[in-house]
Motif scaffolding. Structure first.
Motif, short mmCIF file in Angstrom:
data_model
loop_
_atom_site.label_atom_id
_atom_site.label_comp_id
_atom_site.label_asym_id
_atom_site.label_seq_id
_atom_site.Cartn_x
_atom_site.Cartn_y
_atom_site.Cartn_z
N MET A 176 -0.17 16.29 -0.21
CA MET A 176 -1.04 15.22 0.29
C MET A 176 -1.96 15.75 1.38
SD MET A 176 -2.08 12.12 0.10
CE MET A 176 -0.85 11.36 -1.00
N SER B 260 0.83 -1.20 0.00
CA SER B 260 0.00 0.00 0.00
C SER B 260 0.87 1.26 0.00
CB SER B 260 -0.92 -0.01 1.22
OG SER B 260 -1.78 -1.13 1.17
N ILE B 261 0.25 2.38 -0.27
CA ILE B 261 0.95 3.66 -0.30
C ILE B 261 1.68 3.91 1.02
CG2 ILE B 261 -1.16 4.88 0.43
CD1 ILE B 261 -0.16 7.30 -1.24
N GLY B 262 2.91 4.41 0.92
CA GLY B 262 3.66 4.79 2.11
C GLY B 262 4.33 3.65 2.85
N PHE C 55 -5.40 10.88 1.02
CA PHE C 55 -4.81 9.66 1.56
C PHE C 55 -5.89 8.60 1.77
CE2 PHE C 55 -3.21 7.60 5.69
CZ PHE C 55 -2.54 6.59 5.01
N ARG D 197 4.31 8.82 6.99
CA ARG D 197 5.08 8.94 5.74
C ARG D 197 4.25 9.61 4.65
NH1 ARG D 197 7.30 2.71 5.40
NH2 ARG D 197 9.11 2.91 6.79
N VAL D 198 3.01 9.17 4.50
CA VAL D 198 2.19 9.67 3.39
C VAL D 198 1.81 11.14 3.61
CG1 VAL D 198 0.02 9.39 2.11
CG2 VAL D 198 1.33 7.38 2.81
N LEU D 199 1.40 11.47 4.82
CA LEU D 199 0.97 12.85 5.07
C LEU D 199 2.13 13.84 5.05
CD1 LEU D 199 -1.85 12.33 7.72
CD2 LEU D 199 -2.06 12.72 5.26
N ILE E 129 -7.16 7.15 -1.48
CA ILE E 129 -6.22 6.17 -2.05
C ILE E 129 -6.36 4.84 -1.31
CG2 ILE E 129 -3.76 5.60 -2.30
CD1 ILE E 129 -3.32 8.68 -2.72
N ARG F 160 4.15 13.88 2.56
CA ARG F 160 4.41 14.15 1.14
C ARG F 160 3.82 15.48 0.72
NH1 ARG F 160 3.12 8.32 -1.86
NH2 ARG F 160 4.67 7.09 -0.71
N GLN G 21 2.91 4.28 8.24
CA GLN G 21 2.40 4.56 6.89
C GLN G 21 1.77 5.95 6.82
OE1 GLN G 21 -1.20 2.46 5.93
NE2 GLN G 21 -0.84 2.56 3.72
N ARG G 22 0.90 6.24 7.77
CA ARG G 22 0.17 7.52 7.77
C ARG G 22 1.14 8.71 7.86
NH1 ARG G 22 -5.10 8.68 8.64
NH2 ARG G 22 -5.60 10.77 9.40
#
Length: 197
Positions: free
Chosen positions: A145, A9-11, A150, A138-140, A153, A142, A135-136
């Protein structure tokens, strides 16, 4: 040749793990990078995307922000986009496999391996995973984002637990890089072992 499907999954750190496979000498097909090339300046998908989604391209190819806004929250538009992108990526993947036919193993780095049905075309599946809070974060972190994006996705992706349940190998990325690298080497050692030995 052993075909390894690499997903997560993403991140989750999938791109980092893909690079680690490449560093070990394994040819890697990067589906995301292929999409960037197809949608970049002079890319094969630029004209057809402009025709389907007017005002989403320019001199630099597809304007990913404009395209994202054109399909965001619109299932029919998203399906139209996928119908343009997926066959082009499949052709690039087939060319990669032909070019690397003599390699003992290759990696297909495909974010939506399960969601798009690509899992059926690989020999082994490696899922890259990390705890939800990692994960959260890392993604936030970006650029551009948002929490809403998020979550949108994540809604399109099979859950991490389901992916892990369907994997032949799980690589955890919440520790030091050297630990992750050791897991990659372990996967390659297992796959290089004589069959039935």
């Amino acid at each position: 040749m052993i075909t390894i499907g690499l997903t997560g999954s993403i991140g989750m750190g999938k791109s980092t793990v893909a690079q680690m496979f490449a560093d070990q000498g394994v040819p890697v097909f990067d589906a995301d990078e292929t999409v960037h090339q197809l949608q970049g300046p002079g890319g094969a998908l630029v004209e057809v995307i402009e025709a389907a989604f007017p005002d989403t391209t320019g001199a630099q190819g597809v304007d990913r922000t404009a395209l994202r806004e054109a399909v965001f929250g619109n299932e029919a538009a998203f399906a139209r986009l996928e119908a343009l992108v997926h066959p082009a990526v499949a052709r690039a993947r087939d060319a990669f496999l032909a070019a690397n036919a003599s390699a003992p193993m290759v990696v297909l780095d495909v974010p939506l391996l399960f969601e798009a049905g690509g899992w059926a075309a690989v020999d082994k599946i490696v899922v890259v995973s990390a705890p939800p809070e990692v994960q959260r974060a890392r993604v936030l972190a970006r650029p551009g984002m948002s929490v809403e994006r998020f979550e949108s996705i994540l809604d399109r992706q099979l859950s991490d637990s389901e992916k892990r349940a369907r994997a032949d190998f799980v690589i955890s990325t919440d520790g030091p890089l050297e630990e992750t690298r050791a897991q990659v080497r372990h996967v390659l050692t297992c796959l290089a072992a004589p069959r039935g030995g």
